[in-house]
Design a protein around this motif. Structure first.
Motif, PDB file in Angstrom:
ATOM      1  N   ARG A   1       0.872  -1.175   0.000  1.00 20.26           N
ATOM      2  CA  ARG A   1       0.000   0.000   0.000  1.00 20.26           C
ATOM      3  C   ARG A   1       0.913   1.230   0.000  1.00 20.26           C
ATOM      4  NH1 ARG A   1      -3.855  -0.933   5.078  1.00 20.26           N
ATOM      5  NH2 ARG A   1      -4.837   1.000   4.306  1.00 20.26           N
ATOM      6  N   ILE A   2       0.446   2.303  -0.616  1.00 23.31           N
ATOM      7  CA  ILE A   2       1.266   3.506  -0.737  1.00 23.31           C
ATOM      8  C   ILE A   2       0.507   4.701  -0.165  1.00 23.31           C
ATOM      9  CG2 ILE A   2       2.394   5.096  -2.344  1.00 23.31           C
ATOM     10  CD1 ILE A   2       2.784   2.697  -4.224  1.00 23.31           C
ATOM     11  N   PHE A   3       1.161   5.397   0.762  1.00 33.96           N
ATOM     12  CA  PHE A   3       0.593   6.576   1.411  1.00 33.96           C
ATOM     13  C   PHE A   3       1.450   7.789   1.076  1.00 33.96           C
ATOM     14  CE2 PHE A   3      -0.681   2.894   3.802  1.00 33.96           C
ATOM     15  CZ  PHE A   3      -1.982   3.148   4.187  1.00 33.96           C
ATOM     16  N   TYR A   4       0.825   8.967   1.120  1.00 36.90           N
ATOM     17  CA  TYR A   4       1.551  10.200   0.836  1.00 36.90           C
ATOM     18  C   TYR A   4       0.976  11.334   1.683  1.00 36.90           C
ATOM     19  CZ  TYR A   4      -2.459  11.188  -2.239  1.00 36.90           C
ATOM     20  OH  TYR A   4      -3.722  11.380  -2.749  1.00 36.90           O
ATOM     21  N   LEU A   5       1.746  12.404   1.820  1.00 35.07           N
ATOM     22  CA  LEU A   5       1.333  13.552   2.614  1.00 35.07           C
ATOM     23  C   LEU A   5       0.479  14.484   1.779  1.00 35.07           C
ATOM     24  CD1 LEU A   5       4.812  14.153   4.244  1.00 35.07           C
ATOM     25  CD2 LEU A   5       2.764  13.333   5.447  1.00 35.07           C
ATOM     26  N   LYS A   6      -0.654  14.914   2.358  1.00 28.83           N
ATOM     27  CA  LYS A   6      -1.574  15.803   1.651  1.00 28.83           C
ATOM     28  C   LYS A   6      -2.293  16.680   2.669  1.00 28.83           C
ATOM     29  CE  LYS A   6      -5.804  15.748  -1.169  1.00 28.83           C
ATOM     30  NZ  LYS A   6      -5.363  16.694  -2.198  1.00 28.83           N
ATOM     31  N   ASP A   7      -2.049  17.978   2.603  1.00 29.67           N
ATOM     32  CA  ASP A   7      -2.786  18.942   3.441  1.00 29.67           C
ATOM     33  C   ASP A   7      -2.774  18.547   4.913  1.00 29.67           C
ATOM     34  OD1 ASP A   7      -3.407  20.315   1.101  1.00 29.67           O
ATOM     35  OD2 ASP A   7      -5.277  19.196   0.817  1.00 29.67           O
ATOM     36  N   ASP A   8      -1.582  18.289   5.452  1.00 26.79           N
ATOM     37  CA  ASP A   8      -1.422  17.942   6.867  1.00 26.79           C
ATOM     38  C   ASP A   8      -2.147  16.662   7.257  1.00 26.79           C
ATOM     39  OD1 ASP A   8       0.263  20.081   7.531  1.00 26.79           O
ATOM     40  OD2 ASP A   8      -1.441  21.427   7.784  1.00 26.79           O
ATOM     41  N   THR A   9      -2.333  15.781   6.289  1.00 24.30           N
ATOM     42  CA  THR A   9      -2.876  14.461   6.566  1.00 24.30           C
ATOM     43  C   THR A   9      -2.060  13.432   5.790  1.00 24.30           C
ATOM     44  OG1 THR A   9      -4.442  14.514   4.717  1.00 24.30           O
ATOM     45  CG2 THR A   9      -5.216  15.379   6.847  1.00 24.30           C
ATOM     46  N   VAL A  10      -2.341  12.167   6.044  1.00 22.18           N
ATOM     47  CA  VAL A  10      -1.747  11.076   5.278  1.00 22.18           C
ATOM     48  C   VAL A  10      -2.845  10.466   4.417  1.00 22.18           C
ATOM     49  CG1 VAL A  10      -0.595   8.841   5.372  1.00 22.18           C
ATOM     50  CG2 VAL A  10      -0.016  10.613   7.040  1.00 22.18           C
ATOM     51  N   ALA A  11      -2.685  10.569   3.097  1.00 22.05           N
ATOM     52  CA  ALA A  11      -3.641  10.013   2.152  1.00 22.05           C
ATOM     53  C   ALA A  11      -3.073   8.723   1.562  1.00 22.05           C
ATOM     54  CB  ALA A  11      -3.941  11.019   1.039  1.00 22.05           C
ATOM     55  N   GLU A  12      -3.937   7.927   0.943  1.00 16.75           N
ATOM     56  CA  GLU A  12      -3.519   6.639   0.379  1.00 16.75           C
ATOM     57  C   GLU A  12      -3.894   6.550  -1.091  1.00 16.75           C
ATOM     58  OE1 GLU A  12      -3.930   1.803   1.167  1.00 16.75           O
ATOM     59  OE2 GLU A  12      -5.091   3.220   2.382  1.00 16.75           O
ATOM     60  N   LEU A  13      -2.973   6.048  -1.909  1.00 21.74           N
ATOM     61  CA  LEU A  13      -3.318   5.728  -3.289  1.00 21.74           C
ATOM     62  C   LEU A  13      -4.319   4.577  -3.307  1.00 21.74           C
ATOM     63  CD1 LEU A  13      -0.011   5.727  -5.380  1.00 21.74           C
ATOM     64  CD2 LEU A  13      -1.757   7.496  -5.251  1.00 21.74           C
ATOM     65  N   GLU A  14      -5.258   4.660  -4.217  1.00 26.01           N
ATOM     66  CA  GLU A  14      -6.255   3.607  -4.318  1.00 26.01           C
ATOM     67  C   GLU A  14      -5.617   2.336  -4.850  1.00 26.01           C
ATOM     68  OE1 GLU A  14     -10.539   2.706  -6.571  1.00 26.01           O
ATOM     69  OE2 GLU A  14      -9.613   4.706  -6.655  1.00 26.01           O
ATOM     70  N   GLY A  15      -5.911   1.207  -4.212  1.00 25.24           N
ATOM     71  CA  GLY A  15      -5.434  -0.075  -4.691  1.00 25.24           C
ATOM     72  C   GLY A  15      -4.228  -0.584  -3.929  1.00 25.24           C
ATOM     73  N   THR A  16      -3.769  -1.774  -4.319  1.00 25.44           N
ATOM     74  CA  THR A  16      -2.549  -2.361  -3.786  1.00 25.44           C
ATOM     75  C   THR A  16      -1.633  -2.683  -4.960  1.00 25.44           C
ATOM     76  OG1 THR A  16      -3.504  -4.593  -3.813  1.00 25.44           O
ATOM     77  CG2 THR A  16      -3.696  -3.321  -1.759  1.00 25.44           C
TER      78      THR A  16
END
Length: 348
Positions: free
Chosen positions: A272-287
């Motif tokens: 799973r891949i997460f990234y920083l977005k607007d002071d939160t941690v967002a996730e790319l859809e899928g695996t």
């Protein structure tokens, strides 16, 4: 959202992690908007970087070096905050890794370790394997690094592979003959824990990028960003077993690392891949990927499934229909086991 492209590469030229040579490129991402002041990963200096780079360059001039098959790794094997350098000439049987450590301003070659160009590392104990298979027997030891040298923790030998030849079967621990049960119990006391495979993480000519970024993310990320990623890791730690892993890597070229989570080492395990977005941690859809890893192409900012050679993705939105893999590659997702100790080490 992050720009996100995917293509199935049934007709594209995709080969395994064998080629060398690379460059670096940049792209935009959501987290660049109103981004805090930060240092660039390549501007962060460690005393070990140049000695390790020189060692890799010397290795490239040796008869053991192969542009197709040689690899290297950076791992902190003795938990002193400085990674060891591991050089893997190839993946053939009886090929050992060359291991180097750095302390007090100098590099020390520890000597050969491993087999098939790699070895097994148990991070929770700091113990790693040095095993060799012979004709009907196995011999080796489990080691740590202490005071700038290998320290044997346990040696072993058995010739059970010769049973079909009518040989008398012998089991030894620390050069003393023991029963099969005593042998198995002694080995299990070390190997009965989650492990990492060490030695073949990076292609050789990715060295300049890797040595100047892979260990720098703790300094690049702000305190708030480290707290966000640490909290996400702590949350995920409750969802997975001991073989889950993670890694920080810059997948979109903006010098802010993404967080890659590996849910294990079996064939069906993915990332799973997460990234920083607007002071939160967002996730790319899928695996993504398989065997709990993805391959990553530094030059093209593309990540891909290593074993199937049919799928790849990017976070830059660039078309992938004509993608051809460069020579600058890594195996990504399992630098650390997912636990409290590793989370602290990743963000020091």
């Amino acid at each position: 959202m992050k720009n996100f492209s995917f293509v199935s590469l049934a007709s594209a030229t995709i080969i395994s992690l064998t080629l060398i040579g690379c460059s670096n490129s940049k792209s935009s991402s959501d987290s660049e908007n109103n981004a805090p002041e930060r240092v660039a990963s390549k501007s962060i200096s460690f005393d070990w970087q140049q000695p390790y780079l020189s060692t890799i360059e010397t290795f490239k001039g040796s008869p053991e070096y192969s542009s197709e098959n040689s690899r290297f790794d950076l791992r902190d094997l003795n938990n002193d905050g400085t990674p060891e350098l591991i050089l893997s000439p190839n993946f053939e049987k009886n090929t050992a890794c060359k291991v180097y450590t750095f302390s007090d301003g100098s590099i020390t070659e520890l000597g050969d370790n491993g087999n098939y160009g790699s070895f097994t590392f148990y991070p929770n104990s700091g113990i790693f394997s040095n095993e060799h298979d012979g004709d009907g027997f196995v011999i080796g030891e489990y080691r740590t690094i202490e005071n700038g040298a290998y320290k044997e923790k346990l040696s072993f030998y058995n010739n059970s592979g010769s049973a079909s030849d009518g040989a008398t079967i012998t089991y030894e621990i620390n050069k003393k003959e023991v029963s099969m049960r005593e042998y198995n119990d002694s080995i299990a006391a070390i190997t009965g824990f989650a492990f990492l495979d060490i030695g073949r993480k990076y292609t050789i000519d990715s060295a300049d990028i890797v040595l100047h970024s892979a260990e720098s993310w703790g300094a690049v990320l702000t305190e708030n960003e480290k707290a966000l990623y640490s909290a996400k890791l702590a949350e995920l730690d409750q969802q997975y077993d001991d073989y889950a892993g993670f890694e920080l890597a810059d997948l979109d070229g903006n010098d802010i690392p993404e967080l890659i989570i590996s849910d294990g080492i079996d064939q069906d395990k993915t990332c799973r891949i997460f990234y920083l977005k607007d002071d939160t941690v967002a996730e790319l859809e899928g695996t993504f990927g398989s065997l709990g890893q993805i391959g990553f192409d530094f030059n093209n900012l593309v990540f891909f499934t290593i074993d199937s050679n049919k799928q790849c993705w990017n976070m830059t939105g660039k078309p992938l229909n004509n993608y051809e893999k460069s020579n600058c590659l890594m195996e990504c997702g399992r630098k650390y086991l997912l636990n409290d100790t590793s989370i602290a080490a990743a963000f020091h």
